[in-house]
Design a protein around this motif. Structure first.
Motif, mmCIF file in Angstrom:
data_model
loop_
_atom_site.group_PDB
_atom_site.id
_atom_site.type_symbol
_atom_site.label_atom_id
_atom_site.label_comp_id
_atom_site.label_asym_id
_atom_site.label_seq_id
_atom_site.Cartn_x
_atom_site.Cartn_y
_atom_site.Cartn_z
ATOM 1 N N GLU A 102 0.834 -1.224 0.000
ATOM 2 C CA GLU A 102 0.000 0.000 0.000
ATOM 3 C C GLU A 102 0.861 1.263 0.000
ATOM 4 O O GLU A 102 0.610 2.205 0.753
ATOM 5 N N SER B 131 2.138 4.643 -1.138
ATOM 6 C CA SER B 131 1.808 5.817 -1.944
ATOM 7 C C SER B 131 2.835 6.912 -1.656
ATOM 8 O O SER B 131 3.503 6.910 -0.618
ATOM 9 N N LEU C 209 2.991 7.660 -6.570
ATOM 10 C CA LEU C 209 2.705 6.240 -6.316
ATOM 11 C C LEU C 209 1.356 6.171 -5.612
ATOM 12 O O LEU C 209 1.089 6.930 -4.675
ATOM 13 N N ASP C 210 0.507 5.247 -6.069
ATOM 14 C CA ASP C 210 -0.896 5.273 -5.654
ATOM 15 C C ASP C 210 -1.311 3.952 -4.979
ATOM 16 O O ASP C 210 -2.074 3.170 -5.544
ATOM 17 N N LEU D 56 0.468 1.189 -4.252
ATOM 18 C CA LEU D 56 0.909 -0.048 -4.924
ATOM 19 C C LEU D 56 1.522 -1.044 -3.940
ATOM 20 O O LEU D 56 1.988 -0.674 -2.854
ATOM 21 N N ASP D 57 1.491 -2.305 -4.328
ATOM 22 C CA ASP D 57 2.143 -3.380 -3.572
ATOM 23 C C ASP D 57 3.320 -3.897 -4.381
ATOM 24 O O ASP D 57 3.204 -4.085 -5.591
ATOM 25 N N LYS E 140 0.671 2.716 -10.262
ATOM 26 C CA LYS E 140 0.485 1.302 -9.917
ATOM 27 C C LYS E 140 1.422 0.426 -10.749
ATOM 28 O O LYS E 140 1.844 0.828 -11.843
ATOM 29 N N ASN F 1 1.988 -2.893 -12.969
ATOM 30 C CA ASN F 1 1.283 -3.923 -13.736
ATOM 31 C C ASN F 1 2.290 -4.917 -14.279
ATOM 32 O O ASN F 1 3.359 -4.512 -14.744
#
Ligand SMILES: Nc1ncnc2c1ncn2[C@@H]1O[C@H](COP(=O)(O)OP(=O)(O)O)[C@@H](O)[C@H]1O
Ligand SMILES: [Mg+2]
Length: 237
Positions: free
Chosen positions: A15, A17, A30-31, A33-34, A227, A229
């Protein structure tokens, strides 16, 4: 979490950010992200310029604080509020390679290799031997007494790569390490970096625009809109 579990992740950043407050307003880079890194795993991070790759790497290496998020290292919570704990963790567990070699100009190649070890204690015979071993493996043993200014860009970056491994880190973080070098030299240094990671058993996170380097990573991620991907490695060939 059981430490006997062989598949326990090495580093979990959850999590995460990051918001920068700028005169023009807040910028969320950063939003939430893991990022999970396994032992001995090599992860390539791609993404457009300005997408937040360096911000992410700096946070993973504890050079910068996330706005929100938490970390576990080998299942243990890392408390980033305790500066001395974090500094020790970074010196001991993390090796960095930056785009600019960041070698100290007044120190020889050999002395630059010893710098990370100096942060942890006195320089022992074993540490000097390890530095010599790295000069051998990177093909620079006859450059040991040269200052960075007397080395080519590729040679400087070879020293910087070797230096990142000096303290037997668990993780090497490399931020576009060969972005300033020509393609062929960059490719050869990439092989050297992945070779050291194999022989040392280190996990690696490499930010790169080079699809050839990304293709030899175990996992490729793309940073988009804050995020991460997954990227199919077939799409890189
Ligand atoms: N210290 C900072 N203060 C304000 N904005 C920053 C700071 N660091 C980075 N940024 C901004 O955050 C965004 C992501 O930067 P960065 O992580 O360097 O991207 P990348 O490495 O993917 O090119 C950019 O828009 C950059 O201008
Ligand atoms: Mg960057």
């Amino acid at each position: 979490m059981s430490s006997s579990c062989g598949t326990e992740p090495l580093l979990e950043a959850l999590e995460i950010s990051k918001v920068f407050f700028r005169p023009t307003g807040p910028l969320k880079v950063l939003d939430g992200l893991d990022f999970v890194l396994q032992q001995e795993q090599a992860v390539a991070v791609m993404g457009a310029s300005g997408s937040g790759k360096s911000t992410l790497l700096n946070i993973l290496g504890s050079l910068d604080h996330p706005s929100t998020g938490h970390f576990r290292y080998r299942g243990e919570v890392l408390d980033f509020g305790k500066r001395s704990v974090v500094d020790h963790w970074r010196s001991r567990r993390i090796g960095f390679v930056f785009q600019n070699h960041m070698l100290l100009p007044d120190f020889t190649a050999f002395e630059n290799l010893l710098l990370p070890a100096r942060r942890l204690g006195p320089i022992t015979h074993e540490i000097r031997q390890r530095a010599e071993y790295f000069l051998e493996t990177t093909g620079l043993i006859d450059r040991a007494a040269h200052l960075p200014g007397e080395l080519s860009g590729g040679e400087q970056q070879r020293i910087a790569v070797a230096r990142a491994f000096m303290n037997t880190p668990a993780i090497v973080l490399a931020d576009e390490p060969f972005g300033n070098l020509d393609r062929e030299i960059g490719g050869r240094l990439g092989e050297m970096l992945f070779g050291l990671r194999d022989s040392e058993g280190t996990s690696l996170v490499i930010v790169t625009h080079d699809p050839r380097l990304a293709a030899i990573a175990d996992l490729v991620l793309e940073l988009v809109d804050g995020k991460l991907n997954p990227v199919e490695s077939e799409s890189l060939r």
